[in-house]
Design a protein around this motif. Structure first.
Motif, PDB file in Angstrom:
ATOM      1  N   ALA A   1       0.837  -1.196   0.000  1.00  0.00           N
ATOM      2  CA  ALA A   1       0.000   0.000   0.000  1.00  0.00           C
ATOM      3  C   ALA A   1       0.873   1.248   0.000  1.00  0.00           C
ATOM      4  CB  ALA A   1      -0.925  -0.007   1.215  1.00  0.00           C
ATOM      5  N   THR A   2       0.352   2.316  -0.580  1.00  0.00           N
ATOM      6  CA  THR A   2       1.138   3.549  -0.744  1.00  0.00           C
ATOM      7  C   THR A   2       1.566   4.134   0.593  1.00  0.00           C
ATOM      8  OG1 THR A   2      -0.125   4.038  -2.751  1.00  0.00           O
ATOM      9  CG2 THR A   2       1.125   5.843  -1.778  1.00  0.00           C
ATOM     10  N   ASN A   3       0.663   4.110   1.593  1.00  0.00           N
ATOM     11  CA  ASN A   3       1.013   4.697   2.892  1.00  0.00           C
ATOM     12  C   ASN A   3       2.141   3.928   3.566  1.00  0.00           C
ATOM     13  OD1 ASN A   3      -0.599   2.464   3.301  1.00  0.00           O
ATOM     14  ND2 ASN A   3      -1.930   3.429   4.825  1.00  0.00           N
ATOM     15  N   PHE A   4       2.159   2.595   3.433  1.00  0.00           N
ATOM     16  CA  PHE A   4       3.242   1.818   4.032  1.00  0.00           C
ATOM     17  C   PHE A   4       4.545   1.992   3.237  1.00  0.00           C
ATOM     18  CE2 PHE A   4       0.166  -0.667   6.578  1.00  0.00           C
ATOM     19  CZ  PHE A   4       0.877  -0.728   7.766  1.00  0.00           C
ATOM     20  N   GLU A   5       4.432   2.152   1.924  1.00  0.00           N
ATOM     21  CA  GLU A   5       5.625   2.423   1.121  1.00  0.00           C
ATOM     22  C   GLU A   5       6.280   3.723   1.582  1.00  0.00           C
ATOM     23  OE1 GLU A   5       7.235   0.923  -1.351  1.00  0.00           O
ATOM     24  OE2 GLU A   5       5.980  -0.857  -1.521  1.00  0.00           O
ATOM     25  N   LEU A   6       5.454   4.753   1.801  1.00  0.00           N
ATOM     26  CA  LEU A   6       5.974   6.042   2.259  1.00  0.00           C
ATOM     27  C   LEU A   6       6.548   5.926   3.662  1.00  0.00           C
ATOM     28  CD1 LEU A   6       6.367   9.068   1.826  1.00  0.00           C
ATOM     29  CD2 LEU A   6       4.004   9.416   2.621  1.00  0.00           C
ATOM     30  N   ALA A   7       5.862   5.188   4.527  1.00  0.00           N
ATOM     31  CA  ALA A   7       6.364   4.996   5.897  1.00  0.00           C
ATOM     32  C   ALA A   7       7.718   4.292   5.871  1.00  0.00           C
ATOM     33  CB  ALA A   7       5.360   4.196   6.720  1.00  0.00           C
ATOM     34  N   GLY A   8       7.867   3.288   4.992  1.00  0.00           N
ATOM     35  CA  GLY A   8       9.146   2.587   4.881  1.00  0.00           C
ATOM     36  C   GLY A   8      10.267   3.491   4.431  1.00  0.00           C
ATOM     37  N   ASP A   9       9.986   4.382   3.470  1.00  0.00           N
ATOM     38  CA  ASP A   9      11.009   5.321   2.998  1.00  0.00           C
ATOM     39  C   ASP A   9      11.449   6.256   4.118  1.00  0.00           C
ATOM     40  OD1 ASP A   9      10.903   4.204   0.489  1.00  0.00           O
ATOM     41  OD2 ASP A   9       9.436   5.647  -0.284  1.00  0.00           O
ATOM     42  N   MET A  10      10.482   6.743   4.901  1.00  0.00           N
ATOM     43  CA  MET A  10      10.825   7.643   6.007  1.00  0.00           C
ATOM     44  C   MET A  10      11.603   6.912   7.097  1.00  0.00           C
ATOM     45  SD  MET A  10       7.591  10.265   6.427  1.00  0.00           S
ATOM     46  CE  MET A  10       6.304   9.016   6.482  1.00  0.00           C
ATOM     47  N   LEU A  11      11.283   5.647   7.329  1.00  0.00           N
ATOM     48  CA  LEU A  11      12.025   4.875   8.329  1.00  0.00           C
ATOM     49  C   LEU A  11      13.469   4.669   7.888  1.00  0.00           C
ATOM     50  CD1 LEU A  11       9.368   2.174   9.311  1.00  0.00           C
ATOM     51  CD2 LEU A  11      10.271   3.977  10.790  1.00  0.00           C
ATOM     52  N   ILE A  12      13.686   4.426   6.603  1.00  0.00           N
ATOM     53  CA  ILE A  12      15.058   4.273   6.099  1.00  0.00           C
ATOM     54  C   ILE A  12      15.828   5.575   6.241  1.00  0.00           C
ATOM     55  CG2 ILE A  12      16.421   3.886   4.006  1.00  0.00           C
ATOM     56  CD1 ILE A  12      14.352   1.846   3.154  1.00  0.00           C
ATOM     57  N   GLY A  13      15.119   6.704   6.048  1.00  0.00           N
ATOM     58  CA  GLY A  13      15.776   7.994   6.256  1.00  0.00           C
ATOM     59  C   GLY A  13      16.198   8.206   7.695  1.00  0.00           C
ATOM     60  N   LYS A  14      15.397   7.688   8.632  1.00  0.00           N
ATOM     61  CA  LYS A  14      15.721   7.831  10.052  1.00  0.00           C
ATOM     62  C   LYS A  14      16.721   6.790  10.513  1.00  0.00           C
ATOM     63  CE  LYS A  14      13.492   8.227  14.587  1.00  0.00           C
ATOM     64  NZ  LYS A  14      12.187   8.234  15.317  1.00  0.00           N
ATOM     65  N   TYR A  15      16.604   5.554   9.970  1.00  0.00           N
ATOM     66  CA  TYR A  15      17.512   4.462  10.329  1.00  0.00           C
ATOM     67  C   TYR A  15      18.170   3.962   9.040  1.00  0.00           C
ATOM     68  CZ  TYR A  15      14.331   4.582  14.345  1.00  0.00           C
ATOM     69  OH  TYR A  15      13.565   4.987  15.418  1.00  0.00           O
ATOM     70  N   PRO A  16      19.291   4.539   8.635  1.00  0.00           N
ATOM     71  CA  PRO A  16      19.900   4.224   7.322  1.00  0.00           C
ATOM     72  C   PRO A  16      20.274   2.751   7.145  1.00  0.00           C
ATOM     73  CG  PRO A  16      20.848   6.224   8.273  1.00  0.00           C
ATOM     74  CD  PRO A  16      20.016   5.595   9.345  1.00  0.00           C
ATOM     75  N   HIS A  17      20.509   2.034   8.237  1.00  0.00           N
ATOM     76  CA  HIS A  17      20.907   0.624   8.108  1.00  0.00           C
ATOM     77  C   HIS A  17      19.719  -0.295   7.813  1.00  0.00           C
ATOM     78  CE1 HIS A  17      19.418   0.884  12.244  1.00  0.00           C
ATOM     79  NE2 HIS A  17      19.226  -0.443  12.190  1.00  0.00           N
ATOM     80  N   LEU A  18      18.494   0.238   7.863  1.00  0.00           N
ATOM     81  CA  LEU A  18      17.287  -0.575   7.747  1.00  0.00           C
ATOM     82  C   LEU A  18      16.989  -0.919   6.286  1.00  0.00           C
ATOM     83  CD1 LEU A  18      15.063  -1.622   9.727  1.00  0.00           C
ATOM     84  CD2 LEU A  18      13.720   0.386   9.097  1.00  0.00           C
ATOM     85  N   TYR A  19      16.580  -2.168   6.058  1.00  0.00           N
ATOM     86  CA  TYR A  19      16.133  -2.604   4.730  1.00  0.00           C
ATOM     87  C   TYR A  19      14.602  -2.601   4.688  1.00  0.00           C
ATOM     88  CZ  TYR A  19      20.804  -4.232   3.486  1.00  0.00           C
ATOM     89  OH  TYR A  19      22.136  -4.292   3.191  1.00  0.00           O
ATOM     90  N   LYS A  20      14.060  -2.162   3.555  1.00  0.00           N
ATOM     91  CA  LYS A  20      12.610  -2.193   3.358  1.00  0.00           C
ATOM     92  C   LYS A  20      12.281  -3.281   2.334  1.00  0.00           C
ATOM     93  CE  LYS A  20      10.539   0.600   0.620  1.00  0.00           C
ATOM     94  NZ  LYS A  20       9.944   1.776  -0.045  1.00  0.00           N
ATOM     95  N   THR A  21      11.400  -4.214   2.702  1.00  0.00           N
ATOM     96  CA  THR A  21      11.052  -5.333   1.824  1.00  0.00           C
ATOM     97  C   THR A  21       9.542  -5.442   1.705  1.00  0.00           C
ATOM     98  OG1 THR A  21      13.012  -6.516   2.619  1.00  0.00           O
ATOM     99  CG2 THR A  21      11.360  -7.800   1.417  1.00  0.00           C
ATOM    100  N   ARG A  22       9.077  -5.671   0.498  1.00  0.00           N
ATOM    101  CA  ARG A  22       7.644  -5.853   0.290  1.00  0.00           C
ATOM    102  C   ARG A  22       7.215  -7.262   0.703  1.00  0.00           C
ATOM    103  NH1 ARG A  22       7.122  -3.294  -5.790  1.00  0.00           N
ATOM    104  NH2 ARG A  22       7.330  -1.087  -5.208  1.00  0.00           N
TER     105      ARG A  22
END
Length: 451
Positions: A253-274
């Motif tokens: 979902a678009t809102n979770f995609e955006l949330a994942g991008d913001m989390l990576i910005g806050k925690y650079p070591h984090l991976y986002k996976t669908r």
């Protein structure tokens, strides 16, 4: 002497003005009333009670002497170590229950099934409990233990077994959390709605040691924006420790995609996976919406299921022709359920064809309505059944991949290979008519890239 009409005389031997009990072999003076009192086990009727009378005969005799509001004192049977239960105003119910239990002793499965049904209904338990692994293991354990198993008391359950179980759960959670220092963990999150349309965000932490349910938040009154979701996930990450969270998995979902991008910005070591399972569900949705011949078959199958379960009379008639086999119902948010629904219909093709040509079907007023005529035409259509089998043939490899990834454990290591194999198998199955399946192949190629 003329034989008395009262059937209780069959339990005694008639003597001259007396009778001899065939069970305890004692003789007494008197007639039918004293026989009933003797068999009923009620003291105070100027006659000794029978110590060898079966429970069902004793209960019948007790009722015959008008013992509906009196308590019956039961004597011990020399061959029975346990004391019999005292009978009261619910004697008729006890008699019925005794009959069922006797049937269970004879290994009558239908009697055991009836007891289970009564337990579920009277305690308002969800029918799905019989499908849970915990319930299945419990029943297997009882069967293996044998007839000597006794249920724990309420007090034992409340003061001992439940607290001990909680301690085991807490130990499991503690050991899993300790492993995060070494392996890290993956956060998984998604939104779901219950029957009352309340929305919840569930957050689960997974690692090789196991999964831990972290939090469930009611967000029914909230706007599920990317920033809102990012704030909620951040609180859990800080609770675990940012260095221990290495991956974030969610739906597409678009809102979770955006949330994942913001989390990576806050925690650079984090991976986002669908989420692979959600991605395949969406792929099945795209195929249904864009491949028109697939859509028509599934819509026709939905019409059959909707009509068969709309009226009680039609449903009863259908079950009678299908030996009580049930049709699967489609789920709005799980598009693979369309596959299972179609599969359940194709499994009873012969039964449905016989149903609509039966005199019972033609005699129903419901069968004369327009929707009934439409359903009848679908079932009589050779094209529906041939294309239905074709849809199952084409979608089966994709559903197989969904079952692979929609479970416990990591599947990332072989997901791409599984999708490629599914695509090749679908292409092979559809090789004789590429024009018909070209749109489906395009979605498959796009789906492999997205997942």
């Amino acid at each position: 002497m003329v034989r008395k009409k009262d059937h209780f005389w069959e339990y005694v031997e008639e003597l001259d003005g007396r009778f001899k009990c065939n069970l305890c072999e004692r003789d007494f003076a008197g007639g039918a009333p004293r026989i009933k009192s003797h068999l009923a086990g009620v003291k105070g009727h100027d006659i000794d009670i029978c110590a060898k009378v079966p429970d069902d005969v004793q209960a019948e005799a007790y009722l015959a002497i008008g013992g509906h509001s009196k308590k019956l004192k039961i004597t011990s049977n020399s061959s029975n170590v346990e004391q019999r239960k005292k009978m009261s105003t619910s004697m008729s119910n006890d008699l019925h229950q005794t009959t069922i239990l006797e049937m269970c002793k004879k290994k009558d499965k239908s009697a055991v099934d009836k007891l289970l049904t009564q337990h579920i209904i009277l305690n308002n338990i969800s029918f799905n409990v019989v499908q849970t692994p915990a319930f299945i293991r419990f029943m297997q354990g009882v069967a293996e233990y044998g007839h000597g198993y006794k249920l724990p008391s309420y007090s034992t359950l409340r003061t001992k077994l439940i607290p001990n179980s909680r301690i085991e759960v807490e130990e499991y959670i503690s050991n899993v959390k300790k492993s995060w220092v070494t392996t890290g963990c993956t956060l998984m999150s998604g939104i779901w709605s219950d029957m009352k349309q309340r929305a919840f965000i569930n957050i689960i932490a997974y690692s090789p040691r196991g999964a831990v349910f972290m939090r469930s938040i009611d967000v029914s009154q909230e706007r599920k924006t990317g920033f809102f979701l990012k704030q909620i996930i951040s609180i859990v990450i800080e609770e675990i420790g940012p260095n221990h969270v290495v991956q974030f998995i969610t739906d597409n979902a678009t809102n979770f995609e955006l949330a994942g991008d913001m989390l990576i910005g806050k925690y650079p070591h984090l991976y986002k996976t669908r989420c692979a399972a959600h991605g395949i569900q969406l792929l099945l949705k795209d195929i249904y919406e864009e491949v028109h011949w697939v859509q028509k078959v599934i819509d026709d199958a939905k019409s059959i299921v909707a009509y068969m379960y709309k009226h009680t009379i039609v449903l009863s008639l259908m079950r009678g022709h299908k030996n009580n086999k049930e049709l699967k119902h489609p789920c709005t948010t799980r598009f693979a359920s369309n596959f299972l629904m179609l599969q359940s219909i194709l499994n009873v093709e012969s039964e449905l064809r016989l149903l609509i040509v039966s005199s019972n079907w033609r005699g129903l007023d419901y069968s004369k309505k327009d929707i009934a005529k439409e359903v009848t035409n679908i079932i009589q259509s050779t094209e529906f059944w041939s294309q239905g089998h074709e849809v199952l043939l084409v979608l089966e490899p994709l559903v197989r991949v969904l079952r692979l990834v929609d479970g416990d454990g990591s599947t990332a290591g072989y997901l791409c290979e599984a999708m490629e194999r599914a695509k090749e198998e679908i292409q092979h199955r559809c090789g004789n008519n590429q024009e018909k399946y070209i749109r489906m192949w395009e979605y498959l190629r796009e789906g492999v890239l997205k997942i």
